[in-house]
Design an enzyme around this catalytic site. Structure first.
Site, PDB file in Angstrom:
ATOM      1  N   GLU A  23      10.500  19.346 -10.081  1.00 33.91           N
ATOM      2  CA  GLU A  23       9.264  19.448 -10.843  1.00 33.91           C
ATOM      3  C   GLU A  23       8.075  19.561  -9.901  1.00 33.91           C
ATOM      4  O   GLU A  23       8.116  19.021  -8.793  1.00 33.91           O
ATOM      5  CB  GLU A  23       9.104  18.227 -11.755  1.00 33.91           C
ATOM      6  CG  GLU A  23      10.163  18.123 -12.831  1.00 33.91           C
ATOM      7  CD  GLU A  23       9.955  16.921 -13.744  1.00 33.91           C
ATOM      8  OE1 GLU A  23       9.006  16.130 -13.504  1.00 33.91           O
ATOM      9  OE2 GLU A  23      10.737  16.766 -14.699  1.00 33.91           O
ATOM     10  N   ALA A  28      14.754  11.528 -19.871  1.00 32.65           N
ATOM     11  CA  ALA A  28      14.824  10.388 -18.960  1.00 32.65           C
ATOM     12  C   ALA A  28      14.510  10.778 -17.522  1.00 32.65           C
ATOM     13  O   ALA A  28      13.423  10.536 -17.020  1.00 32.65           O
ATOM     14  CB  ALA A  28      16.208   9.740 -19.055  1.00 32.65           C
ATOM     15  N   ARG A  29      15.480  11.398 -16.847  1.00 31.69           N
ATOM     16  CA  ARG A  29      15.339  11.782 -15.450  1.00 31.69           C
ATOM     17  C   ARG A  29      15.953  13.159 -15.237  1.00 31.69           C
ATOM     18  O   ARG A  29      17.036  13.440 -15.731  1.00 31.69           O
ATOM     19  CB  ARG A  29      16.059  10.786 -14.525  1.00 31.69           C
ATOM     20  CG  ARG A  29      15.570   9.351 -14.610  1.00 31.69           C
ATOM     21  CD  ARG A  29      14.221   9.172 -13.932  1.00 31.69           C
ATOM     22  NE  ARG A  29      13.835   7.766 -13.858  1.00 31.69           N
ATOM     23  CZ  ARG A  29      13.252   7.094 -14.822  1.00 31.69           C
ATOM     24  NH1 ARG A  29      12.987   7.700 -15.973  1.00 31.69           N
ATOM     25  NH2 ARG A  29      12.935   5.817 -14.666  1.00 31.69           N
ATOM     26  N   HIS A  39       7.408  17.167 -18.866  1.00 30.51           N
ATOM     27  CA  HIS A  39       7.451  15.736 -18.543  1.00 30.51           C
ATOM     28  C   HIS A  39       6.361  14.967 -19.299  1.00 30.51           C
ATOM     29  O   HIS A  39       5.508  14.293 -18.708  1.00 30.51           O
ATOM     30  CB  HIS A  39       7.296  15.505 -17.041  1.00 30.51           C
ATOM     31  CG  HIS A  39       7.977  14.268 -16.554  1.00 30.51           C
ATOM     32  ND1 HIS A  39       8.651  14.187 -15.358  1.00 30.51           N
ATOM     33  CD2 HIS A  39       8.108  13.040 -17.116  1.00 30.51           C
ATOM     34  CE1 HIS A  39       9.147  12.980 -15.201  1.00 30.51           C
ATOM     35  NE2 HIS A  39       8.821  12.257 -16.260  1.00 30.51           N
TER      36      HIS A  39
END
Length: 529
Positions: free
Chosen positions: A263, A233-234, A281
């Site tokens: 990131e 998700a995050r 990701h």
């Protein structure tokens, strides 16, 4: 005629949709140098970007005719929303196109953690070792999958996990319980109940102050030995240092992670573990999702240019002339009141009712709009603004009502907001503007007080008897928490008092629990505005 410039590579399916519109001219500039690109957009009515194009203030200074920016994806971090809004440019994204891709990516990580497929593949393919015993796995069938956050992706993960024969428990205080029970999942009221009972935990929430480091050392300690954790998700929802310790101790059987707090992340301490499966990701990276996103953003851009709708807009320019002077002063207050209420209840909200009194009655629709934006910002995994808020409210089944104010009041203009939540519970607050830049709430559930809704606020209700407030101050002082402001309201008919305590820093949940141990405490909540 409208000119649409495609600045980054998107699927040809989306470009075909644009080209098939008779009154739209399409130009492809995806191969153009990014420094040269904005200089060729002076007459563009709309642009479509992905993450490769940075649309900042300098970029927008060249775009004299720009009306719409379409982001072929979810995130809009590469777009200066404030500058776009100042220029009256509507920014659109595609929040739903990647749902299935992210769902399947989550399931892939889950299955890898159960069977260690990448490890077995590497050892056989590259080391030429045939060792069946080493890669004994476990089944998803019969396991309990805990899902934190049941938005679009969380719901789809639940459905797929149950198709494998898993049991699903859900924690999401902002959804109606029937949303989970309707698909056969069990919803729990406390995060600890999920944490203590799940064999596998996957998180699907927005990244907010409430959810940042939501899973940390204390939560991992409460989990089952051999728990599997997934995060697609995050970054930042799991505390990465706590994950490291959990893996080192053996508490965590395996970790599947697609996102990191920082990131890009080419190297990380978590990479040292063979039972950690990582991807860069990739949640949205499927051909199908890219087609859906391209087609969706193309249609959204066309609709926006032609004034047919702005369902996926992430900003909009409010027209000042439509709002009275006093109405403008109440708009920000309405949004803060909505945000306060959603944080305070931390529950599924069934209905939002507003009661505007005085001259602001003529701005009732705008006041409702700003209230819903405030409510939604804390509970949805999307950018919320004054365009998409009505769509998101409807999607979540929240009713909105504008009602006449029929009580006597000393205030010339007053905004009252009533929230219905959980099992027919209600909470009501009233707000007023005394002069420019002096907006305050003036009562809450019959407790009169005046305080600005800003900063870190503790809302504490207690039985009205001597010594309680002093004990609260003593606890905060002992933990080196400085009180910036304190307001108290009393209701003699109930024998209760309500305090709003503003602090210089956010107060830890453990401190709130300590305050609730005071004899006479009734309830406590913290809000950050």
């Amino acid at each position: 005629m409208y000119k649409v410039v495609v600045c980054d590579n998107i699927s040809e399916k989306g470009i075909d949709i644009l080209k098939n519109e008779k009154d739209i001219v399409v130009e492809i500039k995806s191969d153009l140098d990014k420094k040269e690109l904005p200089k060729q957009l002076g007459d563009a009515d709309a642009i479509i970007t992905r993450s490769s194009t940075t649309v900042d203030k300098e970029f927008l200074s060249y775009c004299k005719n720009l009306k719409v920016i379409g982001r072929a994806g979810v995130g809009v971090d590469n777009i200066d929303l404030d500058e776009a809004s100042k220029k009256g440019i509507v920014v659109l994204n595609m929040p739903t196109g990647n749902t299935l891709a992210a769902t399947e990516h989550t399931m892939t990580h889950m299955l890898n953690c159960l069977r260690f497929m990448p490890n077995a593949n590497y050892e056989l393919k590259y080391k030429h070792i045939w060792d069946r015993k080493k890669w004994m796995g476990i089944e998803l069938f019969g396991k309990t999958v805990g899902i934190i956050g049941m938005g679009r992706i969380g719901t789809q993960v639940a459905i797929r996990a149950m198709s494998f024969g898993a049991k699903v428990i859900v924690y999401d205080p902002y959804i109606p319980k029937e949303k989970a029970t309707r698909i056969g999942a069990k919803i729990v009221d406390k995060l600890d109940e999920l944490i203590e009972n799940a064999d596998i935990i996957t998180i699907h929430t927005p990244k907010t102050d409430e959810t940042y480091n939501m899973i940390s050392y204390d939560e991992i300690k409460k989990m089952k030995n051999g728990v599997i954790l997934i995060n697609c998700a995050r970054g930042g929802l799991y505390n990465e240092d706590a994950l490291y310790d959990g893996l080192k101790s053996g508490k965590i059987r395996a970790l599947g992670i697609d996102v990191f707090e920082n990131e890009p992340q080419p190297n990380h301490p978590l990479f040292e573990f063979d039972n950690v499966f990582v991807t860069p990701h990739l949640g949205a990276n499927t051909f199908e999702s890219q087609i859906r996103v391209a087609e969706g953003i193309a249609r959204s851009v066309i609709d926006a240019l032609k004034g047919r709708g702005y369902e996926n807009a992430v900003n909009i320019k409010m027209e000042d002339e439509e709002i009275s002077e006093i109405g403008r002063q109440f708009l920000g207050l309405a949004e803060r009141m909505g945000s306060f209420l959603s944080q305070y209840t931390k529950s599924f909200i069934k209905c939002i009712a507003i009661y505007p009194h005085g001259e602001i009655e003529k701005n009732a629709n705008s006041l409702m709009l700003f209230t819903t934006v405030g409510v939604l910002k804390n509970i949805v995994d999307e950018h919320v603004n004054y365009v998409n808020a009505p769509y998101l409210i409807e999607e979540r089944g929240i009713k909105t009502q504008i009602k006449p104010f029929e009580r006597s009041t000393e205030f010339k203009n007053l905004l009252v907001i009533d929230i219905e939540y959980d099992d027919d519970k209600h909470i009501e607050i009233g707000g007023a503007v005394f002069e420019p830049n002096k907006a305050r709430i003036v009562f809450m559930d019959g407790f009169d007080m005046e305080i600005e809704l800003s900063g870190n606020i503790i809302v504490f209700k207690n039985h009205d008897k001597p010594g309680i407030i002093g004990k609260v101050g003593e606890i905060l002082g002992r933990h080196n928490i400085n009180i910036a402001d304190f307001r108290l309201g009393r209701r003699k008919d109930l024998g209760e008092a309500l305090s709003f305590i503003k602090t210089d820093q956010e107060v830890d949940e453990n401190i709130l629990k300590e305050i609730m141990q005071i004899d006479g405490a009734i309830s406590i909540a913290k809000v950050k505005l």
